[in-house]
Motif scaffolding. Sequence first.
Motif, PDB file in Angstrom:
ATOM      1  N   ILE A  15       0.595  -1.237  -0.056  1.00  0.00           N
ATOM      2  CA  ILE A  15       0.185  -0.160   0.033  1.00  0.00           C
ATOM      3  C   ILE A  15       0.967   0.949   0.085  1.00  0.00           C
ATOM      4  O   ILE A  15       1.435   1.367   0.640  1.00  0.00           O
ATOM      5  N   LEU A  16       0.391   2.135  -1.079  1.00  0.00           N
ATOM      6  CA  LEU A  16       1.244   3.604  -0.664  1.00  0.00           C
ATOM      7  C   LEU A  16       0.906   4.259   0.074  1.00  0.00           C
ATOM      8  O   LEU A  16      -0.633   5.199  -0.108  1.00  0.00           O
ATOM      9  N   LEU A  17       1.314   4.464   0.999  1.00  0.00           N
ATOM     10  CA  LEU A  17       0.529   6.172   1.578  1.00  0.00           C
ATOM     11  C   LEU A  17       1.062   7.080   1.514  1.00  0.00           C
ATOM     12  O   LEU A  17       2.621   6.954   1.835  1.00  0.00           O
ATOM     13  N   ILE A  18       0.604   8.051   1.777  1.00  0.00           N
ATOM     14  CA  ILE A  18       1.297   9.614   0.873  1.00  0.00           C
ATOM     15  C   ILE A  18       1.014  10.376   2.750  1.00  0.00           C
ATOM     16  O   ILE A  18      -0.158  10.470   3.063  1.00  0.00           O
ATOM     17  N   GLY A  19       2.464  10.440   2.666  1.00  0.00           N
ATOM     18  CA  GLY A  19       2.728  11.834   4.313  1.00  0.00           C
ATOM     19  C   GLY A  19       2.250  10.400   5.551  1.00  0.00           C
ATOM     20  O   GLY A  19       1.550  10.072   5.358  1.00  0.00           O
ATOM     21  N   GLY A  20       3.417  11.208   6.226  1.00  0.00           N
ATOM     22  CA  GLY A  20       3.594   9.988   7.386  1.00  0.00           C
ATOM     23  C   GLY A  20       2.971  10.862   8.631  1.00  0.00           C
ATOM     24  O   GLY A  20       2.763  10.487   9.583  1.00  0.00           O
ATOM     25  N   GLY A  21       2.825  12.186   8.396  1.00  0.00           N
ATOM     26  CA  GLY A  21       2.709  13.114   9.302  1.00  0.00           C
ATOM     27  C   GLY A  21       3.235  12.864  10.920  1.00  0.00           C
ATOM     28  O   GLY A  21       3.976  12.390  11.350  1.00  0.00           O
ATOM     29  N   LYS A  22       2.919  13.396  12.023  1.00  0.00           N
ATOM     30  CA  LYS A  22       3.009  13.530  13.039  1.00  0.00           C
ATOM     31  C   LYS A  22       1.548  12.868  13.725  1.00  0.00           C
ATOM     32  O   LYS A  22       0.540  12.046  13.613  1.00  0.00           O
ATOM     33  N   ASN A  23       3.040  11.658  15.085  1.00  0.00           N
ATOM     34  CA  ASN A  23       2.065  10.618  16.018  1.00  0.00           C
ATOM     35  C   ASN A  23       0.820   9.336  15.104  1.00  0.00           C
ATOM     36  O   ASN A  23      -0.094   9.378  15.738  1.00  0.00           O
ATOM     37  N   LYS A  24       0.792   9.022  13.907  1.00  0.00           N
ATOM     38  CA  LYS A  24       0.784   8.123  13.113  1.00  0.00           C
ATOM     39  C   LYS A  24       1.383   6.784  13.121  1.00  0.00           C
ATOM     40  O   LYS A  24       1.288   6.153  12.273  1.00  0.00           O
TER      41      LYS A  24
END
Length: 453
Positions: A15-24
């Motif tokens: 799965i291609l996940l776009i953006g890791g961000g914070k608290n993920k």
Amino acid sequence: MVNRSQRFLLREKQILLIGGGKNKKFVWEAAKNYLVKIILIDPDHNHSAATSVYKFIQCDIEDHSRDEENAEKIVHLLRTQGLAVDGCMTVIDEYVPLTALLCEALCLLGNRPEASRKTKKKSLTQNVLVESAIRSSPLPNPKLNAVTIHEIVQPEDVKGSSNILQYPAILKPEYGSSSLGVYLVKDETECLKSFNTVQKTLKAKDEKALAFGYGNEMLLAEYALGTKHGVDIVMFRGMILAAFISDCGPTRFPRFLETSSCMPTSLTLDKQRQLVTATQQCVRAVGLTDGVYDIEFKMTPMGPKLIEINGRMAGYNHRDWILAVFDTDILFLNFLIACGILPSVRPLEPRCQLIGVMCTTTAHAKALSRPGIATLEILAEAHEEGEILFFPRESKLKENEPFENLLCQVVVKAASINEGKEKLLAVCRKYGIDNQQYPVERFLSPFLELSRQ
């Protein structure tokens, strides 16, 4: 409850996940548990997930005016590295439009770019409802769920707004989230003052601090009277497979940060049906079809009024709440949908009642800075001991901030709303969360009122 056969179908999917961000962190931890391979795209070279996912690709995707170009760039990176993907998704609000472009380019199940664009901009969402031409459905027209709005791009746009909608009204960023920069304003003078204050703060901090690169336009919206509710839905090929309704307590005016929550809802069955019907009509109007979404409403005397549609899975702790109450992992369902697998969602009776309160940086910085009595670490210990459920958000206790931020959430599990209220109130008094500035009993009182309807 995770279906064993569906877990098998998901195994080894990429799965291609776009953006890791914070608290993920929970996303890649869950992927590892379900044997899903995450290919993470993020602009941060040093993202904490770089060594925790199957494949990490650094790519500058922060300029959203270039989303189409960025989508082409990501497709090229995947092909040059020989990476095949079975699905594409995001859990970050700012990357919803880019994710839709990638799903289209890679021929994967997902929302069309136009639908994602309509949900990203709040005024556009409301305008779509007003202009909705759905006529064949026997259900109410989605324009009945819209509120009156007025776009404010510059200070001059405030003048004459009282001729368009009635004050008091809500001033909020077009593209923001988490109620940051949202204010209740009583007239044009206060609206202009709040608008200038927000814009000044944004320019001092970060030119696009609230909008994550989309712009700092603001929106003036009708203030709908009633109770606030969240509806988390699971959609596959245009059908709503599940809807989880939660209640929200009153906000601390003039700001709109969430104070308290309750799940399952204490609304009567007929009002629950109204919310689900309104949800169905609103997502249909904007064109959402596949994914897990979070929709917010006000339940007014005239029926549900839409606050906003979040075109991705709800953040923070919604997943934890739904898992605890309904034994359903919405992230697992999101993985399945991204890969084009129809989720098996069985209707489940709630296993417990959850009631929680938010702690904020402005109201609880002092209360939670008392070593040996109440600190974030002590709350974490109370979580480990089973006294509460503790969901941290911020680690820094800053009392004087331009925008109030969520610090953490303290939750109790109970058999009923009444029991939950009593337990939570006792906990809040024990740790100083209930104080003159933050009257917890008032924030919890609507849940009991609703349960008696």
